[in-house]
Structures are given as C-alpha cells and as structure tokens.
Enzyme design. Structure first.
Site, PDB file in Angstrom:
ATOM      1  N   ASP A 195       0.864  -1.176   0.000  1.00 24.48           N
ATOM      2  CA  ASP A 195       0.000   0.000   0.000  1.00 24.48           C
ATOM      3  C   ASP A 195       0.904   1.231   0.000  1.00 24.48           C
ATOM      4  O   ASP A 195       1.644   1.476   0.959  1.00 24.48           O
ATOM      5  CB  ASP A 195      -0.907  -0.015   1.240  1.00 24.48           C
ATOM      6  CG  ASP A 195      -1.860   1.182   1.267  1.00 24.48           C
ATOM      7  OD1 ASP A 195      -1.617   2.170   0.548  1.00 24.48           O
ATOM      8  OD2 ASP A 195      -2.834   1.120   2.026  1.00 24.48           O
TER       9      ASP A 195
ATOM     10  N   TYR B 243      -5.211  11.259  -3.593  1.00 25.01           N
ATOM     11  CA  TYR B 243      -5.533  12.571  -3.012  1.00 25.01           C
ATOM     12  C   TYR B 243      -4.516  13.083  -2.002  1.00 25.01           C
ATOM     13  O   TYR B 243      -4.733  14.109  -1.377  1.00 25.01           O
ATOM     14  CB  TYR B 243      -6.952  12.591  -2.421  1.00 25.01           C
ATOM     15  CG  TYR B 243      -7.280  11.547  -1.367  1.00 25.01           C
ATOM     16  CD1 TYR B 243      -6.874  11.692  -0.055  1.00 25.01           C
ATOM     17  CD2 TYR B 243      -8.041  10.439  -1.689  1.00 25.01           C
ATOM     18  CE1 TYR B 243      -7.204  10.754   0.906  1.00 25.01           C
ATOM     19  CE2 TYR B 243      -8.389   9.487  -0.742  1.00 25.01           C
ATOM     20  CZ  TYR B 243      -7.969   9.655   0.559  1.00 25.01           C
ATOM     21  OH  TYR B 243      -8.298   8.723   1.500  1.00 25.01           O
ATOM     22  N   LYS B 244      -3.401  12.382  -1.864  1.00 32.51           N
ATOM     23  CA  LYS B 244      -2.365  12.852  -0.948  1.00 32.51           C
ATOM     24  C   LYS B 244      -1.281  13.570  -1.765  1.00 32.51           C
ATOM     25  O   LYS B 244      -1.513  14.662  -2.269  1.00 32.51           O
ATOM     26  CB  LYS B 244      -1.831  11.679  -0.134  1.00 32.51           C
ATOM     27  CG  LYS B 244      -2.923  11.039   0.758  1.00 32.51           C
ATOM     28  CD  LYS B 244      -2.385   9.845   1.515  1.00 32.51           C
ATOM     29  CE  LYS B 244      -3.499   9.108   2.259  1.00 32.51           C
ATOM     30  NZ  LYS B 244      -4.044   9.890   3.395  1.00 32.51           N
TER      31      LYS B 244
END
Lengths: 409, 409
Positions: free
Chosen positions: B196, B221-222
């Site tokens: 991940d 979205y990071k």
C-alpha cells in the site's frame, strides 16, 4: 406531428426546467438515459467545491463543508425519488460495486437465517455488469447464478434461491418489471430481492417501500444528472439494516473511522455500505443534479416521461413503420425509453447524431432513445421522427463515415 | 532556525513550483499527506471537463475526450512515480476497493498454483482499511488474517501465508519498510506481496519493479494532489497480469464491454481491475495533479521531501524537546512525515490550525505533519517549530475552543 409536438410543448408544465440545463437549443438530446445533461448550477457549484472547499479550506472541509456526510445527505435526497425513507439510501462507489456489496449481504442474511440457499436468480440479457457481479461471487464459490427468461422468473423461484436480482427497467428494451408483484413472489418463495434502478430513478414510478423491496441500487449519471461516472446509490430496507454484513468493509463504513482501530465494527444502518473515501468532486456534482430533480418533483417527471415516450412511439409507428419497436407498447410496463431494431441501427444512430439528434446504439442492432423528462421537448421527439424519415428516404445514413466505430459504440 | 530555513528556501530548486498551487502564502500547509493542495491548473481543467466535455459534447466525450481510456492514461502517468511500467498501473475506485480486488487476486493465484495458503499477513496498527479489507475476505471464509509486529514479520512468513500485505510508509509513525528486502523474504517463503503506497507515491523513492513487487495500491488525493476522495490506483506486475482473477468483475473490466454479453471475459492486462464506470470529474482532477508531479520529476521531489523532514526533525529536537518524536530518526527508513506524541496533541493541533499552521491529529495522542515536497517551504517547517514553542510557553492551546471535536478529528 410537428404541430402536435408544438402544442404539447406549449402546454407542458415542465417546459421551463429545460432552461435549468446547459443544453444547446439545437440539440435533441435523447440520450439522458445514458448520460444526463449538465444542470446550469453545476459548473459554479463545482468551481466552489474546487476553489473554496478544497483550495482554500483544505482538509477542514471534511467538517466545515460537510464532505464527511455527503454520502448520507445525498442518499436522503434520492430517497423520495424511489419511495424510500431518508435513512435507507446512501450514495457510494459505482452500481457494480454496490451490487457486489448487496448480493453478498443478501447471501449472508440467508445463511444467518439457517438457509442453504446460494442461487442468485436473474434474467439473461440483464445489464452485463449485474450478471458479472453474480459471476464474481460465483468465482469466490459463494453464489450460484441462475438465469430465467422474464416470463419464467416466478416458476424459477425454487427453494434454493437466495436472491432475486433484476433490473427494473431493461437497459435495452425498456421493459419494466412489476416490482411489487415480483417482490412478493420472491418473498413467498423465501428469497430476498435486489432491484437495479439504473434506468428507473428520476423517470419512472418507483416505490421500494410500497413493494416491500429488500435492496436496491441505482445510477447517478443518467436521469439524476450527476455527471459522467457519478457515484451510484444503494438502498437497504430499514428492517435489514442492523443485520447486514458486506465484505467491502472499508474504513468509511466503520462505526468510528477516526478511532483507527484494528478491528472492523460496522457503522449503524446503511452507513455500513460505505467502503473507501468517496470522490467528493463527482459526488458534489451529483448533489446538484439530485437537488434539481427534487425541485421538479418525481410525480410530474414521471407523467411527462410517459407522455414523451407515448408520443414518440405513436409517431414512429405511423411514420417509420419499417423500424421494429422492441419496447412494450403499453406505457404501464415501459420505462422512459424506446428501442427500435434495424440492421443498420449503428449507422442510423451516427447519422442522427450528425444532425444533432442524439440517441445511442446498443449492440447488435438497436437504436435506443431515452426521454429525460426534465429537459426533453416534444419537439425533440418529433425531430427524431422527421429526421429519421428523411434519412431513410434519402439513404444518407449509407455514407461511409457513419460506419466508423469509436471505442464506445 | 528561521534564517537557516530562509537560506534553504532560497537555494531550493523546487521553490518555484509552489506557485503552481493555489495555496495562500500565509498558510503553512503540512497536511498534504492527508489532502494534497489544489494545483493552479485544476479549476480551469475541471471547468472544461464540466462545461465542454460533459455539457456540450455530452455522451460523445467517452470517445472524443478519451474518458474511456482515462483510467489507463492516468495509470501510465503514475507508473514512473512508483517504479512501474506504464501498462502495470491503472486508476480506479478507492484504495479500499482496490485492496479487496488484489488480496482476492493473490489468494486465487495461490490456489491456482495448488497452494492451500489462506493467510494474509500484515501488521497490527496498519492503516485500518487495509486490515478491514482482509477482514472482509475473512468474513467470506476466503482469507485468514495474521498480524505480526514489524520486527517479527519475516519470522511470521510461514508456509500457510498466501500474501504479505503492508503499508510502505506507516500512516501514523511514518516508518518506512524496506520494500526490496521484505518482498524477497516473502517470495522466499512462497508468499506474494501487496504494497500500500498511500503515503509513499509522489514523496519517497518507490521501485516496485526493482523490488520485484507483485501488487500495489496507492492514493490519489495525498501527494498526487488529485483532490478530495480522488480515485486510487492499482499495480499488477506484468508477470501476473494474464493470470489474475478478481471478483469485482464489472463491465468496465470486460474484454469487450460494449458487446454487452452475458458472460464475463476479463480484459487483457491490468484493465481487468476496472469494475464500474469511473467518476470522470474526480479522475480528471487527479490527472492534473499527477501531470504536475510528473513535470517536477520524482527524483527532486524525493530529495526535497527528505530535506524538509530532516530539517524539521532536527529543529523540533532542538527547540521542542518535550514532544516525543515517534518517527524514525534515520531518513532512510522514514516517509515524508513526522509524528510527535503529546497527551494534548489534539488541542495543540487545533491551536496550530488557528495560526494557519496545518497539520493533523491521529488518535489517541499524535500530532502529525507531512511534507509535500512540491509546495512546502522550509519556512513553513520553521514556523511550525516557532509557533509550537510559543504556544507551549504561553499555554494558549489550553483554550476551551481547541478541545472541541469535529466529525473528522
């Protein structure tokens, strides 16, 4: 026909709502059953979400702009459009993913009730993804797919059937199932029922509570005008909400996601259908579309939908008898669409699009037109018929350019 | 410290890129590891997608605007950021949903190879949704979860382990696993590996191909600045692509989705990870963020990320010794973030936000700051330290307002 359409448009109580969509006057858009038109309010709302909520307020918008409750808020707004209570619907993921969750949940409920039922019953020719999601669970060894033609469904409801899963309005033919009757038949046979409302929500009468339906899913980007690939919604009847388990048990469906615990504990009610972080931009656009449908109200939408499709069916039968209508003639068992068979349906569809009459093609030989009641005019329907007549007479659709195929046909 | 930061900013080759984000100069945004900032190009691009692609071109944009290939196009752009080949990555759904697909695929691969392995090995305290997705498959009877502390992972790789699933950079501590070593250890033990990369992609060195990784997921979205709830991505090593099956077998992952056949046939390669229709607005925003990261290039991003976190670690140690740093002191085993333990971490975080120094709180007692290298300045890091010092000395964080909790904390 043209004059009749003009009269109907003049008397149409919904006529003013077309102005709420950014849709060129010259376009007869008969494909809102595939991708709904753009509400006029959407660009400004999205600009606000992007610039202010994301750009300026950044991470705090999860609280201050209510992003964290958007799936529930949107679900509550969709609920009255489908005859559900506000806490029975939630916006999340895609139709496909929600089907997987709810088929799984239904199978689990049956097994918890001591039932060995594993069969998920549907019909051949259902929208493909619906069948593929049963296949997905079949590949896991958890489900067994059975398909029965629509006339044989009730007799196929044997004591091994866990779930009856049907699409309320057929994507290709527009045929509409009698939700109440089939739900009762399934329940009488010990099966649960899951309705796919992708081609129903926002256009035809749907009464999930009245029918006693167990589960449902629906699409955000068709009659709800949520934008391309808008999130879907899912419905769980209140009586099942505390009992269901679904395997896509992501953190957003946890009772306390921000406790960051190692063990999953499902959130109360329909919230447990959430999985990952929702796509806020797409979901915010969807809210505008749903708000607009709610402002119009489902009853007048349904009435106009029926008026448009009946007008078109009659005009096509009169003026274009060579195209076979494969949708039911009876409006009571028909969705907000009509489909016509022609061996050159693809070319006809492309030639119509060149004339700004936009319908779509469904393989192998279907020309499909949909009637999104919020913005389709009777004049658009009349134009479909007159352009088609003209084109068939002139043979214009035989031009080589209309036979070229794109990735999406 | 302030002067040192000014000198570092003056010499920073990435300094100019902050101007490509719509980020108020007064904000020290140290939460890009939770929600990346808004690229300056995004609002116009989204307006174009909404108004022209959706509003004007309507359904034809699936072909003409390339919506139908957006998941693959975006995947190919992400690939070089994580050491993958362009056809090994695809954008789709959420991290959670992609985890479910890939854990399932790994278990299936093992069983096809005649292995009875069912254990998915991870660590306690992993990001919750990762563990919850294992639990989801456990609830289906298809997986068995085993957790081992990070020091014990290699010894826990028994012959019943099907898959080692780890988050490369820990969301709370920022500790970074040695991907190559653990991948090799898992392979030596007959297990597959799923990484991940939610807290890695776009900020730290990732070489999936070099490590021989089997599968990976990551967050849009990071550090990729894709916007709130942007879609995620998934990676499958080429050698597995023709062999994998995953149960979320939706129509977009079909070899010929527009043939509308009843039987699922997986698309070639990584395309078979697609499920439902992708959220085009959210995915289009994500493309802008990814394009921006690609323009800067991963090597300078990684270098600056390390510079920022090391500067901050040293300054915090010198000026705020009372906050215990729970992130590794060695930058080689640390992600682009630092976490500090304090019993009033929540209040400190809120008080910092009031001063426009934005980090976040992770239960129960962690103040977390992240260093998105594309727009964080050394001055922002220095301001974190000086504001914290000032606040701890004055006791300002004790104000009651800072103890109030929102839905997302």
């Amino acid at each position: 026909m043209i004059e009749q359409a003009a009269n109907l448009d003049a008397a149409d109580p919904l006529a003013k709502w077309r102005g709420e969509f950014l849709l060129d006057d010259a376009i007869a858009y008969l494909d809102g059953n595939s991708l709904g038109a753009l509400p006029k309010a959407t660009p400004d709302r999205i600009a606000e979400v992007v610039r202010r909520e994301w750009g300026e307020d950044l991470i705090s918008s999860w609280n201050t702009a209510g992003w964290i409750n958007l799936p529930q808020r949107l679900g509550a707004k969709i609920a009255p459009l489908v005859g559900a209570k506000s806490d029975e619907v939630i916006a999340a993921d895609s139709v496909s993913v929600n089907l997987f969750k709810l088929i799984s949940a239904a199978l689990k409920l049956q097994s918890q009730n001591g039932q060995r039922r594993k069969v998920v019953l549907s019909e051949p020719g259902n929208f493909p993804t619906d069948l593929y999601m049963i296949e997905g669970l079949e590949s896991q060894g958890l489900a067994e797919q059975r398909l029965a033609d629509r006339g044989d469904i009730e007799s196929a409801l044997g004591d091994d059937v866990a779930l009856l899963m049907l699409t309320h309005v057929h994507y290709k033919s527009g045929e509409m199932f009698d939700m109440a009757r089939l739900t009762k038949a399934a329940h009488d046979a010990g099966a649960l029922v899951l309705w796919d409302l992708s081609h129903s929500a926002g256009a035809v009468p749907v009464d999930l509570n009245g029918a006693g339906a167990d589960f449902a899913v629906g699409c955000g980007y068709k009659y709800l005008n949520g934008g391309p690939g808008a999130p879907a919604f899912a419905y769980v009847a209140q009586r099942h909400q505390s009992g269901i388990e679904q395997p896509l048990s992501g953190w957003m469906g946890h009772a306390k996601p921000f406790d960051f615990t190692d063990e999953y504990a499902p959130a109360p009610g329909v919230d447990r259908l959430l999985c990952g972080t929702p796509p806020i931009l797409s979901m915010s656009a969807m809210e505008v579309g749903v708000d607009l449908m709610a402002s119009i109200g489902i009853a007048p939408l349904v009435e106009k939908s029926s008026g448009l499709s009946e007008f078109t069916r009659a005009a096509m039968a009169e003026h274009i008898p060579e195209l076979e209508c494969i949708s039911p003639a009876d409006p009571a068992v028909r969705g907000s669409q009509l489909s016509f068979r022609h061996e050159n349906a693809y070319e006809l569809c492309q030639a119509l699009i060149a004339r700004k009459v936009i319908g779509d093609f469904r393989a192998p030989d279907v020309l499909r037109v949909g009637f999104a009641p919020a913005y389709v005019r009777y004049a658009d329907c009349a134009r479909l018929v007159s352009e088609l007549r003209d084109m068939l007479d002139s043979g214009e659709w035989r031009k080589a350019e209309y036979a070229e195929r794109g990735a999406v046909t």
